[in-house]
Design an enzyme around this catalytic site. Structure first.
Site, PDB file in Angstrom:
ATOM      1  N   LYS A  55     -48.659  15.557 -51.610  1.00  0.00           N
ATOM      2  CA  LYS A  55     -48.365  16.085 -49.378  1.00  0.00           C
ATOM      3  C   LYS A  55     -49.462  17.533 -49.948  1.00  0.00           C
ATOM      4  CE  LYS A  55     -44.457  17.543 -51.555  1.00  0.00           C
ATOM      5  NZ  LYS A  55     -44.242  16.779 -52.539  1.00  0.00           N
TER       6      LYS A  55
ATOM      7  N   GLY B 170     -45.562  21.487 -56.893  1.00  0.00           N
ATOM      8  CA  GLY B 170     -46.562  21.957 -57.948  1.00  0.00           C
ATOM      9  C   GLY B 170     -48.021  21.030 -56.818  1.00  0.00           C
ATOM     10  N   HIS B 171     -48.947  21.607 -55.720  1.00  0.00           N
ATOM     11  CA  HIS B 171     -49.359  20.908 -54.461  1.00  0.00           C
ATOM     12  C   HIS B 171     -50.764  20.824 -55.192  1.00  0.00           C
ATOM     13  CE1 HIS B 171     -45.690  21.771 -51.298  1.00  0.00           C
ATOM     14  NE2 HIS B 171     -45.931  20.674 -52.608  1.00  0.00           N
TER      15      HIS B 171
ATOM     16  N   GLN C  43     -41.122  19.803 -52.845  1.00  0.00           N
ATOM     17  CA  GLN C  43     -40.425  18.119 -53.548  1.00  0.00           C
ATOM     18  C   GLN C  43     -40.446  16.992 -52.678  1.00  0.00           C
ATOM     19  OE1 GLN C  43     -38.262  21.507 -53.226  1.00  0.00           O
ATOM     20  NE2 GLN C  43     -39.773  21.762 -54.902  1.00  0.00           N
TER      21      GLN C  43
ATOM     22  N   ASP D  92     -44.285  15.426 -55.423  1.00  0.00           N
ATOM     23  CA  ASP D  92     -45.702  14.638 -56.028  1.00  0.00           C
ATOM     24  C   ASP D  92     -46.570  13.055 -55.431  1.00  0.00           C
ATOM     25  OD1 ASP D  92     -45.672  16.684 -57.965  1.00  0.00           O
ATOM     26  OD2 ASP D  92     -43.899  15.930 -59.232  1.00  0.00           O
TER      27      ASP D  92
HETATM   28  P1  GDP Z   1     -47.679  17.192 -54.169  1.00  0.00           P
HETATM   29  O1  GDP Z   1     -46.560  18.059 -54.643  1.00  0.00           O
HETATM   30  O2  GDP Z   1     -46.979  16.180 -53.109  1.00  0.00           O
HETATM   31  O3  GDP Z   1     -48.629  17.778 -53.081  1.00  0.00           O
HETATM   32  O4  GDP Z   1     -48.551  16.193 -55.087  1.00  0.00           O
HETATM   33  P2  GDP Z   1     -49.239  16.762 -56.223  1.00  0.00           P
HETATM   34  O5  GDP Z   1     -50.016  18.175 -55.824  1.00  0.00           O
HETATM   35  O6  GDP Z   1     -48.258  17.203 -57.542  1.00  0.00           O
HETATM   36  O7  GDP Z   1     -49.713  15.459 -56.760  1.00  0.00           O
HETATM   37  C1  GDP Z   1     -50.684  14.398 -56.287  1.00  0.00           C
HETATM   38  C2  GDP Z   1     -51.931  14.407 -57.589  1.00  0.00           C
HETATM   39  O8  GDP Z   1     -52.413  13.636 -57.118  1.00  0.00           O
HETATM   40  C3  GDP Z   1     -52.657  15.066 -57.834  1.00  0.00           C
HETATM   41  O9  GDP Z   1     -53.004  15.664 -58.811  1.00  0.00           O
HETATM   42  C4  GDP Z   1     -54.079  15.504 -56.898  1.00  0.00           C
HETATM   43  O10 GDP Z   1     -54.796  16.343 -56.848  1.00  0.00           O
HETATM   44  C5  GDP Z   1     -53.698  13.808 -56.663  1.00  0.00           C
HETATM   45  N1  GDP Z   1     -54.206  12.933 -55.999  1.00  0.00           N
HETATM   46  C6  GDP Z   1     -53.830  12.672 -54.300  1.00  0.00           C
HETATM   47  N2  GDP Z   1     -54.303  11.571 -53.988  1.00  0.00           N
HETATM   48  C7  GDP Z   1     -55.260  10.910 -54.830  1.00  0.00           C
HETATM   49  C8  GDP Z   1     -55.536  10.063 -54.609  1.00  0.00           C
HETATM   50  O11 GDP Z   1     -54.925   9.291 -53.167  1.00  0.00           O
HETATM   51  N3  GDP Z   1     -55.560   9.198 -56.604  1.00  0.00           N
HETATM   52  C9  GDP Z   1     -56.081   9.633 -57.220  1.00  0.00           C
HETATM   53  N4  GDP Z   1     -56.383   9.091 -58.174  1.00  0.00           N
HETATM   54  N5  GDP Z   1     -55.655  11.151 -57.275  1.00  0.00           N
HETATM   55  C10 GDP Z   1     -54.878  11.783 -55.437  1.00  0.00           C
HETATM   56  P1  IMO Z   2     -43.306  18.976 -55.695  1.00  0.00           P
HETATM   57  O1  IMO Z   2     -43.631  19.503 -54.216  1.00  0.00           O
HETATM   58  C1  IMO Z   2     -41.448  16.809 -58.559  1.00  0.00           C
HETATM   59  C2  IMO Z   2     -37.745  18.171 -59.944  1.00  0.00           C
HETATM   60  C3  IMO Z   2     -37.284  18.411 -60.781  1.00  0.00           C
HETATM   61  C4  IMO Z   2     -36.339  18.026 -61.613  1.00  0.00           C
HETATM   62  C5  IMO Z   2     -35.329  18.899 -59.998  1.00  0.00           C
HETATM   63  C6  IMO Z   2     -34.888  20.074 -59.452  1.00  0.00           C
HETATM   64  O2  IMO Z   2     -44.988  19.043 -56.487  1.00  0.00           O
HETATM   65  O3  IMO Z   2     -43.438  17.445 -54.931  1.00  0.00           O
HETATM   66  P2  IMO Z   2     -35.520  22.047 -59.486  1.00  0.00           P
HETATM   67  O4  IMO Z   2     -36.361  22.545 -60.765  1.00  0.00           O
HETATM   68  O5  IMO Z   2     -36.002  21.632 -57.993  1.00  0.00           O
HETATM   69  O6  IMO Z   2     -34.061  22.554 -59.635  1.00  0.00           O
HETATM   70  O7  IMO Z   2     -35.324  20.471 -60.579  1.00  0.00           O
HETATM   71  O8  IMO Z   2     -36.642  18.543 -58.912  1.00  0.00           O
HETATM   72  N1  IMO Z   2     -38.661  18.636 -58.692  1.00  0.00           N
HETATM   73  C7  IMO Z   2     -39.777  18.258 -58.673  1.00  0.00           C
HETATM   74  N2  IMO Z   2     -39.679  16.678 -59.052  1.00  0.00           N
HETATM   75  N3  IMO Z   2     -42.648  17.180 -57.720  1.00  0.00           N
HETATM   76  C8  IMO Z   2     -41.540  18.360 -57.178  1.00  0.00           C
HETATM   77  O9  IMO Z   2     -42.075  19.354 -56.215  1.00  0.00           O
HETATM   78  C9  IMO Z   2     -40.608  19.309 -58.142  1.00  0.00           C
HETATM   79  N4  IMO Z   2     -39.766  20.306 -57.622  1.00  0.00           N
HETATM   80  C10 IMO Z   2     -38.604  20.102 -57.898  1.00  0.00           C
HETATM   81  O10 IMO Z   2     -38.257  18.068 -61.835  1.00  0.00           O
HETATM   82  O11 IMO Z   2     -35.688  16.843 -61.570  1.00  0.00           O
HETATM   83 MG    MG Z   3     -46.235  17.844 -56.784  1.00  0.00          MG
END
Ligand code: GDP
Ligand code: IMO
Ligand code: MG
Length: 429
Positions: free
Chosen positions: A16, A40-41, A225, A13
């Site tokens: 990316k 979850g991206h 991840q 998270d």
């Molecule tokens: P990923 O799994 O690495 O792709 O990241 P996620 O999408 O799960 O989590 C990042 C969250 O931060 C998402 O809800 C984005 O919309 C949000 N986000 C991304 N860049 C920024 C930023 O610079 N500031 C803020 N406040 N939110 C951001």
């Molecule tokens: P993104 O791509 C954050 C965590 C789960 C748990 C561990 C193992 O959005 O960054 P799993 O279901 O993969 O066997 O769970 O990994 N986990 C993540 N945490 N971002 C993710 O993906 C994750 N995918 C798995 O919460 O601790």
């Molecule tokens: Mg994510």
């Protein structure tokens, strides 16, 4: 065009998805190489927000080819659900989306197995419940595994599935007398129905990608991840079941690692973690504390499960380890805006354990549990920075903070993100 990898240096998270989205246009392919629908991206563009779980983030741009590599585990109903959601949102998805015939398939009994394991007497990991671990377990074990390409041949698939489901049912009942059990005919019919729609997307993507790279076409590898969740190099056993670091690119796509010319390590300006496992800089400082404030401001709730993410200060020991592991060339510092208006900021620069200071990241989760962070304190800044578009627009303290992250990791910071929208980005170099 270069081959680039976008990889998370923390526990996932790191945002990316936003970086992949920004770089998609300058590549011919965007490829997911690990994980499955546990990811979850999120991508925000104007009034639209897209959440990708199994599909590569590149799929938002129909002129770029998006590939689910062989290292990904695929739950067919989820694949179709995501495609359908995108189409409803006006994104055209057609032959721009490909999935490897070598990718392994997740079945409902994988989710049940995970549910029973997570609820049992053993170690709880806090997984996402998407069947990821049991599917990779079967992949390595070979006897129970099914690859997507096998479902192109209905009779073969039905013959394979019969004995697998029978043995899985026995295994599930042994884990718990209340276990859900499954019917091979039903699964077969459901999956073959899904396959009618997935079939046009299935290809030998390894060959395709190698040929593309030999022709000099740009490929963007999108990690799911974070590297600290990598099954080999993360905080084992509190990890996911795939190589989420750049280690997964070669095995998960068939493209030799030597082809990657640019590795972008993505970090949040602070740390988060979902699920269980050691987290030295975690802020457990109550409902009025800084941890809760970061969670609220950064909307730190899991994209897949909705669980509140654990929040804490930036951990330079952990991120330095990940940066070295991935051989990152540069850093993207994300969610900097979330730290605005805090009086001071902390960065863990070393750990203390048994009265000793050290700066390396331990191999063992139980050793990491016993580490206490040694912090460096930096001044905070006041005011909204989400409209900053150039380095010069940032307050001096914010620039100093970002510079310090780069110094501690020994890498240039090339991108700074100050908000979720595509536009809320500073290209520093
Ligand atoms: P990923 O799994 O690495 O792709 O990241 P996620 O999408 O799960 O989590 C990042 C969250 O931060 C998402 O809800 C984005 O919309 C949000 N986000 C991304 N860049 C920024 C930023 O610079 N500031 C803020 N406040 N939110 C951001
Ligand atoms: P993104 O791509 C954050 C965590 C789960 C748990 C561990 C193992 O959005 O960054 P799993 O279901 O993969 O066997 O769970 O990994 N986990 C993540 N945490 N971002 C993710 O993906 C994750 N995918 C798995 O919460 O601790
Ligand atoms: Mg994510």
């Amino acid at each position: 065009m270069a081959c680039t990898c976008v990889v998370g240096l923390q526990w996932g998270d790191e945002a990316k998805g936003k970086i992949v989205d920004l770089l998609t246009e300058s590549h011919a392919f965007v490829v997911r190489y690990n994980g499955g629908a546990n990811a979850g991206h999120t991508v925000v563009s104007g009034s639209q927000t897209f959440k990708l779980s199994l599909l590569p983030t590149g799929v938002l741009r129909p002129n770029v080819r998006s590939v689910i590599g062989n290292g990904v585990v695929v739950y067919p109903p989820r694949f179709l659900e995501e495609v359908s959601n995108l189409r409803q949102a006006g994104v055209s998805v057609g032959d721009n989306l490909l999935v490897s015939d070598r990718a392994h398939v997740i079945f409902p009994y994988h989710m049940e197995e995970e549910r029973l394991n997570e609820g049992g007497e053993g170690k709880t990991i806090g997984t996402t419940g998407r069947g990821i671990g049991p599917c990779y377990q079967d992949k390595a074990g070979r006897h129970f595994a099914v690859r997507l390409g096998e479902m192109l041949h209905p009779q073969h698939f039905r013959e394979r599935l019969g004995p697998i489901v029978e043995r899985k049912n026995r295994l599930l009942r042994a884990l718990s007398p209340e276990a859900r059990v499954f019917d091979a005919d039903t699964i077969c019919a459901d999956y073959l129905a899904c396959m009618e729609q997935i079939r046009p997307h299935v290809a030998d993507t390894s060959r395709l990608l190698r040929e593309a790279s030999d022709e000099g076409q740009g490929i963007l590898f999108e990690a799911a991840q974070g590297s600290l969740l990598d099954v080999d190099h993360g905080t084992y056993p509190y990890v996911t079941s795939s190589n989420s670091s750049t280690a997964g690119v070669w095995s998960g796509t068939g493209v030799p690692a030597r082809k990657i010319e640019r590795i972008i390590g993505v970090i949040k300006a602070y740390s988060t973690r979902v699920g269980r496992g050691p987290f030295p800089t975690e802020l457990n400082d109550g409902p009025e504390g800084i941890g809760e404030r970061i969670r609220r401001t950064g909307r730190e709730y899991g994209t897949v499960t909705g669980r509140p993410r654990r929040c804490g200060w930036f951990d330079a020991v952990a991120a330095r380890y990940s940066a070295a592991l991935n051989d990152a060339d540069e850093l993207s510092v994300m969610l900097l805006d979330v730290l605005s208006d805090l009086p001071e900021l902390r960065i863990a620069v070393a750990y203390e354990r048994d009265g000793q200071r050290f700066e390396h990241f331990p191999t063992d989760a139980s050793a990491l549990e016993q580490c206490h962070p040694i912090y460096e304190t930096l001044p905070g800044w006041k005011g909204d920075i989400s409209t900053a578009r150039r380095l010069a627009d940032l307050p001096a303290a914010a620039r100093r903070y970002v510079d310090r992250l780069g110094e501690l990791l020994g890498l240039p910071v090339t991108i700074i993100s100050v908000g979720p929208d595509r536009a809320q980005t500073i290209f520093a170099k």
